[in-house]
Motif scaffolding. Structure first.
Motif, mmCIF file in Angstrom:
data_model
loop_
_atom_site.group_PDB
_atom_site.id
_atom_site.type_symbol
_atom_site.label_atom_id
_atom_site.label_comp_id
_atom_site.label_asym_id
_atom_site.label_seq_id
_atom_site.Cartn_x
_atom_site.Cartn_y
_atom_site.Cartn_z
ATOM 1 N N PRO A 23 28.771 -81.382 41.821
ATOM 2 C CA PRO A 23 27.662 -82.215 40.318
ATOM 3 C C PRO A 23 27.881 -83.853 40.864
ATOM 4 O O PRO A 23 28.451 -84.241 41.465
ATOM 5 C CB PRO A 23 29.568 -82.002 39.695
ATOM 6 C CG PRO A 23 29.635 -80.700 39.871
ATOM 7 C CD PRO A 23 29.970 -80.329 41.540
ATOM 8 N N GLY A 24 26.752 -84.278 40.785
ATOM 9 C CA GLY A 24 26.309 -85.677 40.954
ATOM 10 C C GLY A 24 25.315 -86.031 41.711
ATOM 11 O O GLY A 24 24.902 -87.166 41.986
ATOM 12 N N LYS A 25 25.593 -84.625 42.754
ATOM 13 C CA LYS A 25 24.543 -84.841 43.882
ATOM 14 C C LYS A 25 22.971 -85.063 43.447
ATOM 15 O O LYS A 25 22.372 -83.390 42.468
ATOM 16 C CB LYS A 25 24.940 -84.085 45.267
ATOM 17 C CG LYS A 25 26.518 -84.290 45.907
ATOM 18 C CD LYS A 25 26.334 -84.351 47.134
ATOM 19 C CE LYS A 25 27.501 -84.772 47.488
ATOM 20 N NZ LYS A 25 27.600 -84.306 49.456
ATOM 21 N N ALA A 26 22.003 -85.039 43.992
ATOM 22 C CA ALA A 26 20.805 -85.711 44.268
ATOM 23 C C ALA A 26 19.883 -83.770 44.321
ATOM 24 O O ALA A 26 19.330 -83.269 43.577
ATOM 25 C CB ALA A 26 20.059 -86.669 45.143
ATOM 26 N N GLY A 27 20.840 -83.151 45.293
ATOM 27 C CA GLY A 27 20.563 -81.843 45.494
ATOM 28 C C GLY A 27 20.685 -80.843 44.817
ATOM 29 O O GLY A 27 20.215 -79.511 44.710
ATOM 30 N N THR A 28 22.008 -80.979 43.959
ATOM 31 C CA THR A 28 22.708 -80.664 43.326
ATOM 32 C C THR A 28 21.762 -80.706 41.529
ATOM 33 O O THR A 28 21.164 -79.253 41.377
ATOM 34 C CB THR A 28 23.633 -80.631 42.818
ATOM 35 O OG1 THR A 28 24.873 -80.917 43.938
ATOM 36 C CG2 THR A 28 24.334 -79.578 41.463
ATOM 37 N N LEU A 29 20.533 -81.492 41.725
ATOM 38 C CA LEU A 29 20.665 -81.459 40.082
ATOM 39 C C LEU A 29 18.823 -80.971 40.712
ATOM 40 O O LEU A 29 18.035 -80.798 39.653
ATOM 41 C CB LEU A 29 20.175 -83.276 39.887
ATOM 42 C CG LEU A 29 19.128 -83.414 39.311
ATOM 43 C CD1 LEU A 29 19.501 -83.535 37.814
ATOM 44 C CD2 LEU A 29 19.218 -84.701 38.923
ATOM 45 N N PHE A 30 18.462 -81.399 41.507
ATOM 46 C CA PHE A 30 16.828 -80.701 42.208
ATOM 47 C C PHE A 30 17.265 -78.931 42.176
ATOM 48 O O PHE A 30 16.272 -78.384 41.452
ATOM 49 C CB PHE A 30 16.407 -80.782 43.324
ATOM 50 C CG PHE A 30 15.534 -82.645 42.793
ATOM 51 C CD1 PHE A 30 14.482 -82.686 43.034
ATOM 52 C CD2 PHE A 30 16.504 -83.481 43.097
ATOM 53 C CE1 PHE A 30 13.561 -83.155 42.619
ATOM 54 C CE2 PHE A 30 15.885 -84.492 42.939
ATOM 55 C CZ PHE A 30 14.221 -84.853 42.521
ATOM 56 N N LEU A 31 18.059 -78.637 42.325
ATOM 57 C CA LEU A 31 18.285 -77.029 42.957
ATOM 58 C C LEU A 31 18.314 -76.750 41.366
ATOM 59 O O LEU A 31 17.473 -75.787 40.845
ATOM 60 C CB LEU A 31 19.752 -77.055 43.232
ATOM 61 C CG LEU A 31 19.438 -76.421 44.992
ATOM 62 C CD1 LEU A 31 20.822 -75.189 45.163
ATOM 63 C CD2 LEU A 31 18.834 -75.063 45.042
ATOM 64 N N LYS A 32 19.228 -77.489 40.260
ATOM 65 C CA LYS A 32 18.879 -77.101 38.763
ATOM 66 C C LYS A 32 17.401 -77.300 38.333
ATOM 67 O O LYS A 32 18.216 -75.962 37.118
ATOM 68 C CB LYS A 32 20.334 -77.761 38.355
ATOM 69 C CG LYS A 32 21.722 -77.171 38.469
ATOM 70 C CD LYS A 32 22.641 -78.183 37.736
ATOM 71 C CE LYS A 32 23.643 -78.068 37.868
ATOM 72 N NZ LYS A 32 24.862 -78.669 37.305
ATOM 73 N N ASN A 33 17.208 -78.641 38.464
ATOM 74 C CA ASN A 33 15.633 -78.306 37.441
ATOM 75 C C ASN A 33 14.631 -77.145 38.014
ATOM 76 O O ASN A 33 13.686 -76.678 37.416
ATOM 77 C CB ASN A 33 15.147 -79.874 38.301
ATOM 78 C CG ASN A 33 15.740 -80.397 37.566
ATOM 79 O OD1 ASN A 33 16.874 -80.720 36.598
ATOM 80 N ND2 ASN A 33 15.543 -82.083 37.305
ATOM 81 N N LEU A 34 14.699 -76.792 39.503
ATOM 82 C CA LEU A 34 14.126 -75.677 39.994
ATOM 83 C C LEU A 34 14.466 -74.233 39.732
ATOM 84 O O LEU A 34 13.538 -73.656 39.396
ATOM 85 C CB LEU A 34 13.543 -75.720 41.095
ATOM 86 C CG LEU A 34 12.981 -77.058 42.153
ATOM 87 C CD1 LEU A 34 13.396 -77.593 43.210
ATOM 88 C CD2 LEU A 34 11.851 -76.851 41.885
ATOM 89 N N THR A 35 15.240 -74.454 39.366
ATOM 90 C CA THR A 35 15.700 -73.021 39.398
ATOM 91 C C THR A 35 15.638 -72.415 37.484
ATOM 92 O O THR A 35 16.441 -71.885 37.465
ATOM 93 C CB THR A 35 17.307 -72.069 39.797
ATOM 94 O OG1 THR A 35 18.094 -73.382 39.690
ATOM 95 C CG2 THR A 35 17.015 -71.950 41.339
ATOM 96 N N ALA A 36 15.960 -73.715 36.594
ATOM 97 C CA ALA A 36 16.197 -73.480 35.312
ATOM 98 C C ALA A 36 15.586 -72.468 34.248
ATOM 99 O O ALA A 36 14.498 -72.619 34.884
ATOM 100 C CB ALA A 36 15.424 -75.248 34.263
ATOM 101 N N GLN A 37 16.102 -71.779 33.788
ATOM 102 C CA GLN A 37 15.952 -70.590 33.486
ATOM 103 C C GLN A 37 14.227 -71.090 31.987
ATOM 104 O O GLN A 37 13.319 -70.713 32.297
ATOM 105 C CB GLN A 37 16.411 -69.568 32.491
ATOM 106 C CG GLN A 37 16.195 -68.497 32.413
ATOM 107 C CD GLN A 37 17.368 -67.243 31.564
ATOM 108 O OE1 GLN A 37 18.176 -67.648 31.451
ATOM 109 N NE2 GLN A 37 16.838 -66.386 31.100
ATOM 110 N N GLU A 38 15.225 -71.617 31.252
ATOM 111 C CA GLU A 38 13.904 -72.592 30.950
ATOM 112 C C GLU A 38 12.998 -72.688 30.781
ATOM 113 O O GLU A 38 11.783 -72.976 30.425
ATOM 114 C CB GLU A 38 14.865 -73.601 29.269
ATOM 115 C CG GLU A 38 15.042 -74.540 29.985
ATOM 116 C CD GLU A 38 16.529 -74.699 30.819
ATOM 117 O OE1 GLU A 38 17.404 -75.447 30.388
ATOM 118 O OE2 GLU A 38 16.773 -73.407 30.749
ATOM 119 N N SER A 39 13.188 -73.466 32.282
ATOM 120 C CA SER A 39 11.366 -74.430 32.878
ATOM 121 C C SER A 39 10.592 -72.670 33.471
ATOM 122 O O SER A 39 9.398 -73.174 33.300
ATOM 123 C CB SER A 39 11.520 -75.050 34.152
ATOM 124 O OG SER A 39 12.136 -75.669 34.119
#
Length: 689
Positions: A23-39
């Motif tokens: 949590p809190g790392k840029a690599g985590t944020l980007f993985l979450k954004n790219l795999t977010a189901q709502e996107s």
């Protein structure tokens, strides 16, 4: 996928290099954004990590070339020092484009600049194109791609945003959530080490999902290329531009009026407007105007109809619109009579149209007035003011929405905008209007600012270039060309120059004056004598040889020995200035204004990139605050505007073709009717490299 454009905006496989589950790392944020189901991104997402085999549900690999599916887009969030090596890995894996989120490059100083240079060198060697470094990322709403720092994917729409500021990527999301602005693509360019705004513009120009382009620039690398791209694109779809950094702390010393008046900020704004862009002054207006152009037809004229339930606010909006170059014209008697049938006896149908405070009839009056004005050819836009009670009434918003729908069904392409002056309790009605594609601008100042920026200005057609013009043989050590040589060059090109002779003695000056015919003007010619009138180096109205001799000798006594130019004095007329200089980024540009000794004090000039045609020159005349002087003032004869526009255009073509000229000033040019005589000329050659 070898095409970087498709790989960037519609990738089949995206890799996060530097992926993490912490949590809190840029690599985590980007993985979450790219795999977010709502996107709803349908492509594959892989994580590049030295040891993990799976991160946040995405398969992980130690190297890019280990991924079983070829990677189209790499999103790099590793430490800055590692980025050149990662780019080499991209090349070996056949990745066509990478987005470098990581900071610590040219923006932090010399060491970072060197690291950026090595990164770009690696990319060029491997055939990898770069976005960034030090950027917010990329969004492509159509395919659900959120390869950015945004906390979510904005609503889909026709606006594509190119920005150097990551903050505006965030702002795009919030404006989408709060006001329904729909986005197609968002690209944050960061340091622009490789791909820049012009590269992305070229893609968006042909992108069917993009109807409006919003462009926020902090710097411009190649102004002429940007200008030419915009001039082409704006013929097909609107582009809204905000250029920040318009007020540099210092201003360079200038040797000519043109250089003093054509500062960087002035050049940028003039070039953007000449290219047909909608120029705005702040970030809110950038997205506001872009959304309005996405939702509504363009504003093609300047006449605006205002409907209001407050006479005071209507007058305020009228004042603001007219201050910004728009008009709120009185309507014809026939249209007034038709509108008056819907208004109370004490209402006004003149324009602004005042429906008064007859609350019970608000919905009918607003709806009927909008309907009639949307069909009228007397106005180019309709702006209802919704103030307090009219904004709070759901039926008023519904009536305006219905009137727009009926008008569009009937073929009306007139823009409809709301001036919104209301409490928060009316927000639900504003949301209904926005959902119907009707922009709601906050308060009269916001409405006037938006309407002024929305007015469409056709991009200039560039005339065919002239053949290259050779330079004169003699150029002074400081680059300045002798006045006589400058006059002779202009005369050979067919421009009207006041007759003159050069004199190296008082005797020659007297003989030349007699030959030209009195009265004459005598001007001292000395190296470094920039503005002659400031230094008493110009004498007018000399009517005999004795006065010519006295003036010549006075020049020698005060300014040192040297020649003088003796010139036939032109008849009195309007003093004009035409000048040009070569901007390091935008290339040749030409300035026109009222001339004489007041040119810099008045600062009443218009500017264009050269070359340009007669129509563009005519538009320059219309920009002058003192333009009424061209039409005759207090008995002075009017200037032939067509002839003057022709002269300005021809000089712009000449300057574009005379590549050896770095700057020139023709001040003044004496205008009388359709005749324009150049009585002073300064011309400087490009410094040798």
């Amino acid at each position: 996928m070898s095409n970087w454009r498709n790989a960037l905006f519609a990738p089949r496989c995206v890799a996060v290099v530097g992926a993490s589950a912490t949590p809190g790392k840029a690599g985590t944020l980007f993985l979450k954004n790219l795999t977010a189901q709502e996107s709803g991104f349908k492509g594959q997402v892989v994580a590049i990590h030295p040891s993990a085999r799976e991160l946040l549900g995405a398969p992980a690999y130690s190297r890019l070339d280990a991924a079983p599916t070829g990677v189209d887009l790499a999103v790099i969030v590793t430490p800055a020092a590692s980025v050149p090596g990662v780019i080499e890995d991209c090349g070996k894996a056949g990745v066509p484009v990478a987005v470098v989120i990581t900071g610590g490059f040219a923006e932090v100083g010399p060491q970072g600049a060197e690291l950026q240079r090595r990164t770009l060198e690696a990319a060029a060697a491997q055939g990898v194109r770069l976005i960034g470094p030090n950027c917010f990322g990329v969004i492509s709403a159509g395919c659900g791609l959120n390869a950015s720092l945004s906390i979510g994917l904005p609503k889909k729409g026709g606006v594509s945003l190119i920005t150097q500021s990551g903050a505006y990527g965030m702002a795009a999301y919030s404006r989408s959530m709060d006001e329904g602005v729909g986005f197609s693509k968002i690209v944050a360019l960061g340091n622009k080490a490789d791909l820049n705004e012009t590269d992305i513009l070229a893609y968006l120009a042909d992108d069917p999902e993009t109807t409006v382009i919003a462009l926020l620039l902090e710097s411009i690398r190649d102004g002429r290329r940007l200008f030419e791209a915009l001039a082409d694109i704006t013929k097909r779809k609107p582009v809204v531009v905000l250029k920040t950094g318009r007020r540099p702390a210092g201003q360079r010393a200038a040797a000519s009026h043109t250089a003093a008046l054509s500062t960087d900020a002035v050049v940028v704004e003039a070039a953007l407007r000449q290219a047909g862009a909608h120029v705005v002054e702040d970030g809110y207006a950038l997205l506001n105007v872009a959304a309005a152009l996405d939702w509504q037809p363009p504003l093609r004229g300047k006449n605006v109809a205002v409907i209001t339930n407050s006479g005071g606010v209507g007058v305020e909006l009228t004042d603001l619109l007219e201050e910004k170059g728009l008009a709120v014209p009185a309507l014809s008697r026939e249209l007034q009579e038709a509108l008056a049938r819907e208004l109370p006896a004490h209402g006004s149908a003149i324009n602004p149209i005042d429906v008064t405070t007859d609350w019970a009839r608000f919905s009918r009056m607003y709806g009927a007035c909008v309907a009639q004005l949307m069909e009228s050819d007397e106005v180019d836009a309709v702006v209802p003011v919704l103030l307090q009670r009219s904004a709070l009434m759901e039926e008023v918003s519904a009536a305006i929405i219905d009137a727009q729908a009926t008008a569009r069904a009937g073929g009306s392409q007139k823009p409809l905008h709301i001036c919104w002056v209301a409490p928060r309790a009316a927000d639900s009605n504003r949301a209904r209007l926005l959902s119907a594609g009707i922009p709601c601008h906050l308060w009269p100042a916001g409405a006037a600012t938006a309407l002024a920026a929305l007015r469409t200005r056709p991009a200039a057609d560039l005339p065919p270039p002239l053949d290259a013009i050779a330079s004169p043989g003699a150029v002074g050590p400081d680059g300045w060309i002798a006045t006589a040589d400058a006059f002779s060059l202009l005369a050979r090109q067919g421009f009207s120059v006041a007759p003159f002779v050069m004199a190296a003695s008082a005797k020659q000056a007297c003989a030349g004056a007699a030959e030209l015919g009195f009265p004459v003007v005598v001007k001292a010619e000395r190296a470094g004598l920039t503005h002659k009138s400031d230094q008493g180096a110009v004498r007018l109205g000399l009517c005999d040889e004795a006065s010519v001799a006295r003036v010549y000798e006075d020049f020698c006594a005060r300014l040192g020995p040297g020649p003088a130019l003796v010139q036939k004095q032109s008849p009195a007329g309007l003093e004009l200035v035409i000048g040009g200089r070569r901007d390091a980024s935008f290339g040749p540009l030409v300035l026109f204004g009222l001339g004489g000794v007041w040119v810099e004090a008045l600062n009443d000039v218009a500017l264009r990139l050269a070359p340009f045609g007669v129509a563009e020159a005519r538009a320059m005349l219309d920009e002058l605050k003192g333009g009424k002087l061209l039409d005759g003032y207090r008995g002075a004869p009017p200037i032939d505007r067509n002839a003057l526009a022709g002269l300005i255009s021809e000089l712009s073509r000449w300057f574009a073709a005379a590549g050896w000229v770095s700057e020139f000033d023709l001040n003044p040019i004496i205008g009388v009717g359709e005749t324009f005589t150049m009585v002073d000329a300064r011309m400087r050659a490009v410094s040798p490299r």
